[in-house]
Design an enzyme around this catalytic site. Structure first.
Site, PDB file in Angstrom:
ATOM      1  N   GLU A 120       0.813  -1.211   0.000  1.00 13.07           N
ATOM      2  CA  GLU A 120       0.000   0.000   0.000  1.00 13.07           C
ATOM      3  C   GLU A 120       0.844   1.258   0.000  1.00 13.07           C
ATOM      4  O   GLU A 120       1.968   1.262   0.483  1.00 13.07           O
ATOM      5  CB  GLU A 120      -0.905   0.007   1.251  1.00 13.07           C
ATOM      6  CG  GLU A 120      -1.943  -1.104   1.197  1.00 13.07           C
ATOM      7  CD  GLU A 120      -2.861  -1.159   2.412  1.00 13.07           C
ATOM      8  OE1 GLU A 120      -4.050  -1.407   2.218  1.00 13.07           O
ATOM      9  OE2 GLU A 120      -2.387  -0.963   3.536  1.00 13.07           O
ATOM     10  N   CYS A 133       3.435   8.605   1.418  1.00  9.25           N
ATOM     11  CA  CYS A 133       3.970   7.633   2.380  1.00  9.25           C
ATOM     12  C   CYS A 133       4.107   6.303   1.642  1.00  9.25           C
ATOM     13  O   CYS A 133       3.116   5.740   1.173  1.00  9.25           O
ATOM     14  CB  CYS A 133       2.983   7.527   3.546  1.00  9.25           C
ATOM     15  SG  CYS A 133       3.431   6.282   4.755  1.00  9.25           S
ATOM     16  N   CYS A 140       6.481  -7.218   7.554  1.00  9.38           N
ATOM     17  CA  CYS A 140       7.617  -6.709   8.327  1.00  9.38           C
ATOM     18  C   CYS A 140       8.093  -7.833   9.240  1.00  9.38           C
ATOM     19  O   CYS A 140       7.273  -8.577   9.772  1.00  9.38           O
ATOM     20  CB  CYS A 140       7.181  -5.499   9.157  1.00  9.38           C
ATOM     21  SG  CYS A 140       8.546  -4.648   9.980  1.00  9.38           S
ATOM     22  N   CYS A 144       6.187  -4.940  16.182  1.00 12.54           N
ATOM     23  CA  CYS A 144       5.784  -3.907  17.141  1.00 12.54           C
ATOM     24  C   CYS A 144       4.316  -4.157  17.488  1.00 12.54           C
ATOM     25  O   CYS A 144       3.500  -4.382  16.590  1.00 12.54           O
ATOM     26  CB  CYS A 144       5.991  -2.529  16.545  1.00 12.54           C
ATOM     27  SG  CYS A 144       7.707  -2.282  16.052  1.00 12.54           S
ATOM     28  N   CYS A 147       1.310  -2.197  15.908  1.00 13.60           N
ATOM     29  CA  CYS A 147       1.327  -1.961  14.456  1.00 13.60           C
ATOM     30  C   CYS A 147       0.666  -3.109  13.705  1.00 13.60           C
ATOM     31  O   CYS A 147       1.008  -4.270  13.908  1.00 13.60           O
ATOM     32  CB  CYS A 147       2.766  -1.790  13.986  1.00 13.60           C
ATOM     33  SG  CYS A 147       2.930  -1.655  12.197  1.00 13.60           S
ATOM     34  N   GLY A 195       6.715  -1.995   6.374  1.00 10.33           N
ATOM     35  CA  GLY A 195       8.077  -2.519   6.383  1.00 10.33           C
ATOM     36  C   GLY A 195       9.096  -1.658   7.100  1.00 10.33           C
ATOM     37  O   GLY A 195       8.849  -0.501   7.425  1.00 10.33           O
ATOM     38  N   SER A 227      11.960   6.493   8.107  1.00  9.38           N
ATOM     39  CA  SER A 227      11.609   6.166   9.491  1.00  9.38           C
ATOM     40  C   SER A 227      12.093   4.758   9.828  1.00  9.38           C
ATOM     41  O   SER A 227      11.824   3.805   9.104  1.00  9.38           O
ATOM     42  CB  SER A 227      10.089   6.244   9.666  1.00  9.38           C
ATOM     43  OG  SER A 227       9.727   5.804  10.949  1.00  9.38           O
ATOM     44  N   SER A 249      11.395   5.629  15.516  1.00  9.70           N
ATOM     45  CA  SER A 249      10.206   5.210  16.261  1.00  9.70           C
ATOM     46  C   SER A 249      10.617   4.856  17.682  1.00  9.70           C
ATOM     47  O   SER A 249      10.911   3.709  17.974  1.00  9.70           O
ATOM     48  CB  SER A 249       9.581   3.998  15.565  1.00  9.70           C
ATOM     49  OG  SER A 249       9.093   4.381  14.314  1.00  9.70           O
ATOM     50  N   ASN A 328      -3.633   4.620  16.359  1.00 10.74           N
ATOM     51  CA  ASN A 328      -4.733   4.279  15.444  1.00 10.74           C
ATOM     52  C   ASN A 328      -5.104   2.822  15.634  1.00 10.74           C
ATOM     53  O   ASN A 328      -4.284   1.944  15.371  1.00 10.74           O
ATOM     54  CB  ASN A 328      -4.286   4.483  13.998  1.00 10.74           C
ATOM     55  CG  ASN A 328      -4.064   5.942  13.693  1.00 10.74           C
ATOM     56  OD1 ASN A 328      -4.937   6.775  13.934  1.00 10.74           O
ATOM     57  ND2 ASN A 328      -2.880   6.279  13.208  1.00 10.74           N
ATOM     58  N   CYS A 371      -1.362   5.844  10.071  1.00 11.72           N
ATOM     59  CA  CYS A 371      -0.127   5.166  10.499  1.00 11.72           C
ATOM     60  C   CYS A 371      -0.453   3.834  11.135  1.00 11.72           C
ATOM     61  O   CYS A 371      -1.291   3.753  12.025  1.00 11.72           O
ATOM     62  CB  CYS A 371       0.589   5.954  11.588  1.00 11.72           C
ATOM     63  SG  CYS A 371       1.075   7.563  11.139  1.00 11.72           S
TER      64      CYS A 371
HETATM   65  N1  SAH Z   1       9.113   0.420  10.144  1.00 13.63           N
HETATM   66  C1  SAH Z   1       9.358   1.804  10.244  1.00 13.63           C
HETATM   67  C2  SAH Z   1       8.492   2.641   9.327  1.00 13.63           C
HETATM   68  C3  SAH Z   1       7.044   2.248   9.160  1.00 13.63           C
HETATM   69  S1  SAH Z   1       5.955   2.563  10.490  1.00 13.63           S
HETATM   70  C4  SAH Z   1       9.198   2.253  11.670  1.00 13.63           C
HETATM   71  O1  SAH Z   1       8.731   1.477  12.492  1.00 13.63           O
HETATM   72  O2  SAH Z   1       9.597   3.369  11.974  1.00 13.63           O
HETATM   73  C5  SAH Z   1       5.684   4.329  10.478  1.00 13.63           C
HETATM   74  C6  SAH Z   1       5.304   4.907  11.844  1.00 13.63           C
HETATM   75  O3  SAH Z   1       3.956   4.554  12.232  1.00 13.63           O
HETATM   76  C7  SAH Z   1       6.193   4.386  12.959  1.00 13.63           C
HETATM   77  O4  SAH Z   1       6.567   5.410  13.835  1.00 13.63           O
HETATM   78  C8  SAH Z   1       5.273   3.415  13.633  1.00 13.63           C
HETATM   79  O5  SAH Z   1       5.727   3.116  14.913  1.00 13.63           O
HETATM   80  C9  SAH Z   1       3.958   4.117  13.578  1.00 13.63           C
HETATM   81  N2  SAH Z   1       2.806   3.247  13.859  1.00 13.63           N
HETATM   82  C10 SAH Z   1       2.706   1.932  13.621  1.00 13.63           C
HETATM   83  N3  SAH Z   1       1.489   1.467  14.029  1.00 13.63           N
HETATM   84  C11 SAH Z   1       0.809   2.527  14.508  1.00 13.63           C
HETATM   85  C12 SAH Z   1      -0.518   2.685  15.023  1.00 13.63           C
HETATM   86  N4  SAH Z   1      -1.371   1.671  15.101  1.00 13.63           N
HETATM   87  N5  SAH Z   1      -0.894   3.914  15.403  1.00 13.63           N
HETATM   88  C13 SAH Z   1      -0.045   4.975  15.262  1.00 13.63           C
HETATM   89  N6  SAH Z   1       1.200   4.884  14.767  1.00 13.63           N
HETATM   90  C14 SAH Z   1       1.640   3.670  14.384  1.00 13.63           C
HETATM   91 FE1  SF4 Z   2       7.529  -3.024  11.279  1.00 11.30          FE
HETATM   92 FE2  SF4 Z   2       7.567  -0.346  11.693  1.00 11.30          FE
HETATM   93 FE3  SF4 Z   2       5.321  -1.781  12.082  1.00 11.30          FE
HETATM   94 FE4  SF4 Z   2       7.370  -2.034  13.765  1.00 11.30          FE
HETATM   95  S1  SF4 Z   2       6.142  -0.166  13.419  1.00 11.30           S
HETATM   96  S2  SF4 Z   2       6.133  -3.724  12.899  1.00 11.30           S
HETATM   97  S3  SF4 Z   2       9.086  -1.859  12.375  1.00 11.30           S
HETATM   98  S4  SF4 Z   2       6.358  -1.473  10.139  1.00 11.30           S
END
Ligand code: SAH
Ligand code: SF4
Length: 391
Positions: A120, A133, A140, A144, A147, A195, A227, A249, A328, A371
């Protein structure tokens, strides 16, 4: 998929060149290739060195400055040569499965790779800028806990062509060819989609180099942000070899909480991460590092957390800004978003210490484009199917 072109090409390989893939139809996709690779590909199909050099220059301009996807309209290339190019080469775009537009103008594309995987990308228009974005991987490897992408298994890295292809496609859709220096709709690119970009380092670097190339899209490195969840050993190389803005992050200030929500912390802890940030090439007050901090109710949102965040950033003397991201939710997510009061208080504490700490406005939530909500529709569908089977 990854069969190698004729031997003549292998002979012309330089150290940095990977074998060039041919498609199932035998043609070579020029999108994502370096100038050297394009030249080698042209030679592998029979052009001599001088011709290959000239045509590479012309093709580059048509592809990255004019957005061409076909050879017929390339008016400075001999008319007789254009069918020959069409026979041997293509200039691809990712296949669009769906495109959704949110009530706030955010657009989300569901894309498909040639081998059938979904990924996406999201475009977020604002009054003074437009941010794309983009994704770096399908799924991934990191998990996390907040996420949605992290609940998918890693399918594979995206190729250079698939990464730069997202920007090409967005510009097609925004009607932004030929490239112009001023008045663009797509002004910024963030590697914040699906990713972990630093786990696909070479492809991300090569794709971003194409995006920054002055003879093509020519987006300034100051308008690109990568990021990372904190892949410490790759951060210095990212600074040296790519040189774009860095976002980290962070999301938590104690080992216990960061271990839980950003598990890569067990490998590279907070201190190691912040020391790597302090050493990131090119960081100064004009080019600060962005620390992303997702606001999770009763998990990482106390006043004490905010004060500890300030202490850490000051201790490492980091030119920093903090981006507070309201969590989110997604189906069955294990956390809730902090209350608006908590978020405001957290922001105030950080701000009072002289560090900018805006709360990120959630965009595109109605189309699951915010996000951390990105996840391939196929995977969602298969989950739904298995739920149906279970019930
Ligand atoms: N993998 C990289 C980039 C992709 S995630 C990273 O982790 O930095 C992009 C951003 O969205 C990161 O800061 C991530 O922690 C945040 N993110 C992921 N899931 C989220 C959620 N459910 N609500 C808000 N931010 C989120
Ligand atoms: Fe992967 Fe970034 Fe999501 Fe963590 S926040 S699972 S590193 S995409």
């Amino acid at each position: 998929m990854t069969s190698v072109v004729a031997d003549s090409l292998t002979e012309t390989k330089t150290d940095t060149q990977k074998p060039i893939a041919t498609r199932k139809d035998g043609r070579i996709d020029l999108l994502g290739l370096s100038r050297e690779d394009i030249r080698a590909a042209l030679k592998s199909k029979g052009l001599d060195e001088k011709q290959a050099k000239l045509r590479t220059k012309q093709l580059w301009h048509w592809m990255y400055n004019r957005g061409a996807v076909a050879f017929d309209g390339m008016t400075d290339i001999a008319k007789t040569m254009r069918p020959w190019l069409t026979e041997h080469f293509v200039i691809s775009r990712p296949e669009v499965v769906t495109m959704q537009i949110s009530t706030d103008g955010t657009r989300k594309w569901l894309l498909k790779t040639d081998d059938g995987y979904d990924y996406e990308m999201v475009f977020i228009p604002d009054a003074d800028r437009g941010t794309l974005c983009i994704s770096s991987q399908i799924g991934c490897t990191l998990n996390c806990r907040f996420c949605n992408t992290g609940t998918m298994r890693l399918v594979r890295n995206l190729t250079v062509g698939e990464i730069v292809g997202q920007i090409m496609l967005a510009r097609d859709s925004l009607d932004e060819w030929p490239s112009k220096p001023e008045g663009r709709l797509l002004t910024n690119v963030v590697m914040m989609g699906m990713g972990e970009p630093l786990y696909n380092f070479d492809n991300v670097r090569d794709a971003l180099k194409l995006v920054m190339d002055g003879d093509g899209i020519a987006l300034s490195r100051r308008r690109i942000t990568l990021s990372t969840s904190g892949v410490v050993p790759m951060m210095a190389r990212a600074g040296e070899e790519i040189g774009v803005n860095l976002a980290v992050s962070l999301h938590a200030v104690t080992k216990a909480v960061r271990d839980e929500i950003v598990p890569i912390n067990k490998k590279y802890g907070i201190d190691e991460l912040l020391a790597a940030c302090a050493a990131y090439p090119g960081v100064n007050n004009a080019r600060r590092i962005t620390f992303e901090y997702v606001m999770l109710k009763d998990k990482n949102d106390s006043e004490e957390d905010a004060r500890e965040l300030v202490r850490l950033l000051q201790y490492y003397r980091l030119p920093a800004k903090v981006n507070l991201i309201p969590f989110n939710p997604w189906p069955n997510s294990p956390y809730e978003c902090s209350t608006p009061e908590r978020i405001a208080r957290f922001s105030e504490i950080v701000f009072n210490a002289g560090i900018s700490a805006p709360v990120r406005r959630t965009r595109g939530q109605d189309i699951m484009a915010a996000c951390g909500q990105l996840k391939s529709a196929a995977e969602r569908q298969s989950k739904r199917d298995s739920m149906i089977t279970l019930s």
